[in-house]
Structures are given as C-alpha cells and as structure tokens.
Design a protein around this motif. Structure first.
Motif, short mmCIF file in Angstrom:
data_model
loop_
_atom_site.label_atom_id
_atom_site.label_comp_id
_atom_site.label_asym_id
_atom_site.label_seq_id
_atom_site.Cartn_x
_atom_site.Cartn_y
_atom_site.Cartn_z
N ARG A 197 0.85 -1.20 0.00
CA ARG A 197 0.00 0.00 0.00
C ARG A 197 0.89 1.25 0.00
NH1 ARG A 197 -4.35 1.00 4.35
NH2 ARG A 197 -3.29 -0.55 5.67
N LYS A 198 0.57 2.17 -0.86
CA LYS A 198 1.38 3.37 -0.97
C LYS A 198 1.33 4.19 0.32
CE LYS A 198 2.19 7.39 -3.93
NZ LYS A 198 1.74 8.17 -5.11
N GLY A 199 2.52 4.57 0.77
CA GLY A 199 2.62 5.42 1.96
C GLY A 199 2.41 4.68 3.27
N TYR A 200 2.40 3.35 3.23
CA TYR A 200 2.14 2.57 4.45
C TYR A 200 3.36 1.71 4.72
CZ TYR A 200 -0.67 -0.01 7.86
OH TYR A 200 -1.17 -0.57 9.01
N GLY A 201 3.91 1.84 5.95
CA GLY A 201 5.09 1.07 6.31
C GLY A 201 6.38 1.77 5.90
N PRO A 202 7.50 1.09 6.13
CA PRO A 202 7.64 -0.27 6.71
C PRO A 202 7.53 -0.26 8.23
CG PRO A 202 9.80 0.64 6.21
CD PRO A 202 8.81 1.66 5.74
N TRP A 203 7.51 -1.49 8.80
CA TRP A 203 7.51 -1.68 10.25
C TRP A 203 8.82 -2.33 10.67
CZ3 TRP A 203 2.05 -4.09 11.68
CH2 TRP A 203 1.06 -3.14 11.40
N ILE A 220 12.64 -17.40 30.01
CA ILE A 220 12.99 -16.51 28.90
C ILE A 220 12.53 -15.10 29.22
CG2 ILE A 220 12.75 -16.08 26.42
CD1 ILE A 220 11.81 -19.08 26.24
N GLY A 221 13.41 -14.14 29.10
CA GLY A 221 13.07 -12.74 29.27
C GLY A 221 13.32 -11.97 27.98
N ARG A 222 12.40 -11.07 27.62
CA ARG A 222 12.54 -10.31 26.38
C ARG A 222 12.18 -8.83 26.60
NH1 ARG A 222 9.68 -14.74 24.03
NH2 ARG A 222 11.03 -16.04 22.73
N ILE A 223 12.83 -7.99 25.86
CA ILE A 223 12.45 -6.58 25.73
C ILE A 223 12.32 -6.31 24.24
CG2 ILE A 223 13.08 -4.18 26.12
CD1 ILE A 223 14.67 -5.06 28.54
N ASN A 224 11.13 -5.89 23.81
CA ASN A 224 10.85 -5.67 22.40
C ASN A 224 10.62 -4.18 22.13
OD1 ASN A 224 10.77 -8.54 21.86
ND2 ASN A 224 8.75 -8.55 22.85
N TYR A 225 11.13 -3.75 20.99
CA TYR A 225 10.91 -2.36 20.56
C TYR A 225 10.32 -2.39 19.15
CZ TYR A 225 11.79 2.28 18.68
OH TYR A 225 11.63 3.51 18.08
N ALA A 226 9.23 -1.66 18.94
CA ALA A 226 8.58 -1.60 17.63
C ALA A 226 8.47 -0.16 17.16
CB ALA A 226 7.18 -2.22 17.71
N ASP A 227 8.62 0.00 15.85
CA ASP A 227 8.50 1.33 15.24
C ASP A 227 7.75 1.19 13.93
OD1 ASP A 227 8.75 4.01 14.70
OD2 ASP A 227 10.84 3.85 13.99
N ARG A 228 6.62 1.90 13.81
CA ARG A 228 5.82 1.89 12.57
C ARG A 228 6.02 3.19 11.82
NH1 ARG A 228 0.00 -0.03 14.93
NH2 ARG A 228 0.65 -2.04 15.86
N LEU A 229 6.26 3.03 10.52
CA LEU A 229 6.49 4.21 9.69
C LEU A 229 5.39 4.35 8.65
CD1 LEU A 229 9.42 3.33 10.77
CD2 LEU A 229 10.29 4.72 8.87
N SER A 230 5.17 5.57 8.22
CA SER A 230 4.24 5.87 7.14
C SER A 230 4.82 7.06 6.38
CB SER A 230 2.85 6.22 7.68
OG SER A 230 1.96 6.53 6.62
N SER A 231 4.97 6.88 5.06
CA SER A 231 5.55 7.92 4.21
C SER A 231 6.90 8.40 4.74
CB SER A 231 4.58 9.11 4.07
OG SER A 231 3.36 8.68 3.49
N GLY A 232 7.68 7.45 5.24
CA GLY A 232 9.03 7.75 5.72
C GLY A 232 9.09 8.36 7.10
N GLN A 233 7.94 8.53 7.78
CA GLN A 233 7.93 9.12 9.11
C GLN A 233 7.41 8.12 10.14
OE1 GLN A 233 9.02 12.31 9.74
NE2 GLN A 233 9.55 12.42 7.55
N SER A 234 8.02 8.16 11.32
CA SER A 234 7.56 7.30 12.40
C SER A 234 6.24 7.83 12.96
CB SER A 234 8.61 7.25 13.52
OG SER A 234 8.13 6.50 14.61
N ILE A 235 5.24 6.95 12.98
CA ILE A 235 3.93 7.38 13.47
C ILE A 235 3.60 6.76 14.83
CG2 ILE A 235 3.00 7.85 11.19
CD1 ILE A 235 1.61 5.11 11.32
N ALA A 236 4.31 5.71 15.20
CA ALA A 236 4.07 5.07 16.50
C ALA A 236 5.24 4.17 16.84
CB ALA A 236 2.78 4.26 16.49
N ASP A 237 5.66 4.23 18.07
CA ASP A 237 6.70 3.30 18.53
C ASP A 237 6.47 2.99 20.00
OD1 ASP A 237 7.44 5.66 19.70
OD2 ASP A 237 9.55 5.51 19.20
#
Length: 423
Positions: A197-203, A220-237
């Motif tokens: 989809r145009k302008g959506y992602g990457p994640w 097992i212990g984990r720490i996860n970091y996520a960053d969602r981009l749209s049109s080259g800009q981070s919109i949520a992390d």
C-alpha cells in the motif's frame, strides 16, 4: 527284505537299552512333572521356600535340566534372596543366553539393588545376543536416567538414532533431553515488514532476549521495541516487556506460561498465556492452552489453543487451531508448521502456512483487534543453524495476504533475522 531286518534289529537294540536303564524315561517324566508343580505353585500358593526344595531336588535328579536353575533364580528373587537369585540367573544365562526373560529378571534385580554398573554389563550382554531389542535399549536408557547421567543418556540416544533413523520416538526423546540440558543463550531478533500500500510502512520490530535452560525447564526474558512508519515518518513506537517459561510437570509432559506488558499503542497492553503439552508414544504430542489479550483501549480477547504434533524421522509437523472470541463473536485461526532437522534442535529448515490472526504473531499483534475479523493467508520458510556449538543464526521470510478492510487486501512481506550466543 534286508531293510526290514535292519529296522527290526535296531528296534530290538533300543528296547534292550531301555530295559537296561529303566530310569531314563521315568527321569524325564518325573522332571517335567516336578517343573509343572513348581510353576503352578508359583502362580497360586506362592510357597517359594517349598518350590526351592522341589527345584533343588529336580536339579539333583536331572542336573542338565536348565529350567530348574531358572526357577531357583525366580523363587530366590521373590524371597528377596538376591545373591542366590543372581547366581542362578547368571548360571542359566551362561548356558542358555537365548532366553530374553532371564536377562530381564537379572536386569530388574540389579536395578532394584541400585547396582547400575552390573545392570549395564547385563544389558550389554543381552543386546549382544539380542541386537535391536527395544526392551533392552529402554532398560539402558532407564539406567542412565536413574543415575541422572544425562550426558550418557543423550549419547546413547544419538547412537540409537543412527541405528534407527526412522524411529520417531527416539527423535522425540532427543529433543526432550536437549531441552533439559543446562545452557544459557543471549540473542537479538529483528523483523522488517513491508506493505504494497502506498505510503504505508515499513515496520520494524527489534527484540533482545535471554534464555536460561535447566533440568526443570527454561526461563525466557525479552524486551521488544517496535517502530511503525508511514511515508518515511515514524507514526508510533514503543516498548514491550515479556517473560516466558517452559517447565516439566512429569516424565512425558510439560507446561508453558507467558506474560507481556506494554503501555504503548504498537503493542497490546496485556498478553497472558498457558499451555499444557503431553507427549505420547510413537512421536506424537498434543497441547491444550488458553491465551488472554487486552488492547490499549481495554478490549479483551480470549483464545483456546488446541495443537497436535508428530515426529516423523527427522521431520516435525504441528497443526494448531485457535478458537478466539471477544464479547460476542468467534474468530478461528489455524497454523501448520513443518520442520526438517539436520543434527540438533537448532539446525533445521521450516515451512509455515496459516489462516487468520492469532495471539502468536508478534509483529502484527498491536493490530490484533483490527485484524482478527479479517481474512489473512500466510506462507513462510526459514533456515536456522548452530555454528561451533555457540553461534545460532536464523533467517525467515513470510508472505501474508491480509484484508485491511472488508474486501480490500494488502500484501505484506516480512524478513526476520535471528542471532543468539549459546554459553
């Protein structure tokens, strides 16, 4: 005519021999009758002392009749007179090593007395005479288990696997034992997901983990970091904190528990899980579990997990069904996984396929509420390998055709990389 004369003469000579030794036939009859009496008494009255007297008499009448030695061993064994039982068992085995039952009696006697070294010697004798006997192979594994010598147990299982490459149960036992061996691993996972989809992602999804495996299970212990981009800009992390554990609850079963928390929109607020796994014969495994998920806006989802797995030679095939619901509706999902193992549980290729969204999909779990009611079709393949017994690497590619609104789909391609260091 001449032939008839020869036969008549031979018959006459045999008759004279019997007359000259009348005890010859009587001895056989008496010996057999006495054996019958002893065996019947062992099954009914269980007068073992009297049976020993009878067997000693029978041995005196017919010293070459080996069955008396075996019966003496059994009756002494049942009276807990182990030294005498051991003597007669060994005598019988020396004279007649073809009898598998006698080996079993002697092996069990040594196990009861915790004479594990003697038990191994006897088992090796039995296997030399009866190679490939599953019962004796299992007895040897039992000795190593009683000695708590997991290294020898593992080495013997690997030897059996070479001899029996298509034995599914051996493969299953090896993986069970490997998971009980002491080890520590630290690693990093990274996933990169693109959308058509145009302008959506990457994640991006980045995870750091530490795995501690012991005889009781793993943590097992984990720490996860996520960053969602749209049109080259981070919109949520955001960041998620996660803990999991596998722990053994019996010889052939174990449990799994998990918990995760995040206060950021890219992850669910709370995720909890439990599963019970039962190993069956011939490489089968079943699991039954529950999953709970609460989104950041407070929506709750409950999932029942039912799984069935099977080891087939070097293959492992697993089918899992997720029966999940919110307050009103049910949403099914299913996942099929196949692995082909090379050497260890860390060396394999994997193929996956599935339908629907489930709480097991870490990359898209932040959109679980939006995706659960929409169609999703996935295919994936991966390769994992351990090098120098320390470095574990993996790569996996997954394609997902995902509905993002009713009747409109997007194509998602996820590349996952994994690196772990095994202490």
């Amino acid at each position: 005519m001449i032939l008839n004369k020869i036969l008549n003469t031979a018959s006459f000579l045999i008759f004279l021999l019997l007359l000259s030794n009348p005890n010859l036939s009587a001895q056989k009859i008496d010996s057999d009758s006495l054996l019958t009496v002893i065996i019947k008494d062992m099954q009914t009255n269980k007068n073992y002392e009297k049976n020993i007297e009878r067997a000693l008499l029978g041995k005196k009448i017919a010293p070459a009749y080996l069955d008396y030695y075996l019966l003496l061993g059994r009756n002494y064994d049942l009276l807990q007179k182990k030294d005498s039982a051991r003597y007669y068992y060994n005598y019988y085995i020396e004279k007649n090593p073809d009898n598998e039952d006698t080996f079993n009696y002697l092996i069990n006697l040594e196990l009861e007395d915790e004479n594990y070294n003697n038990a191994i010697v006897t088992i090796d004798q039995a296997l030399a005479k009866h190679p490939g006997n599953k019962n004796f192979e299992q007895k040897k594994l039992t000795v190593f288990q009683l000695q708590k010598d997991r290294k020898k147990e593992y080495e013997y299982l690997k030897t059996l696997q070479v001899k029996n490459p298509n034995d599914d149960a051996i493969t299953q036992l090896i993986f069970q034992l490997e998971s009980k061996m002491k080890s520590d691993r630290a690693g990093i996972n990274y996933s990169y997901t693109t959308f058509d989809r145009k302008g959506y992602g990457p994640w991006h999804l980045l995870g750091f983990q530490y795995i501690r495996e012991r005889q009781w299970g793993s943590l097992i212990g984990r720490i996860n970091y996520a960053d969602r981009l749209s049109s080259g800009q981070s919109i949520a992390d955001g960041i998620q904190y996660e803990a999991e554990s596998y722990f053994f609850t019996g010889k052939n079963n174990y449990s799994y528990v998990s918990a995760a928390y995040s206060s950021d929109l890219v992850f669910p607020k709370i995720r909890l899980g439990y599963s019970f796994y039962q190993n069956f014969k011939k490489g089968w495994e079943g699991d039954l579990g529950l999953r709970y998920l609460k989104t950041q806006d407070g929506t709750e989802f409950n999932t029942v997990v039912i799984g069935l797995g099977k080891y087939i030679a070097s293959y492992w095939i697993n089918l899992r069904t997720f029966i999940q619901k919110d307050k009103q509706d049910y949403y099914p999902a299913v996942t099929l996984t196949m692995r082909y193992y090379f050497d260890t549980r860390f060396d394999y290729v994997t193929f996956t396929s599935g339908y629907g969204s489930s709480p097991e999909e870490r990359t898209t779990l932040g959109q679980f509420k939006e995706r659960i009611s929409l169609d999703s079709y996935r295919l994936g393949a991966g390769y994992y390998r351990i090098f120098n017994n320390h470095y574990i690497v993996g790569i996996q590619l997954t394609y997902n055709q995902q509905e993002y609104v009713q009747n409109l789909t997007q194509n998602e391609l996820e590349l996952s990389l994994m690196f772990q260091y095994k202490f």
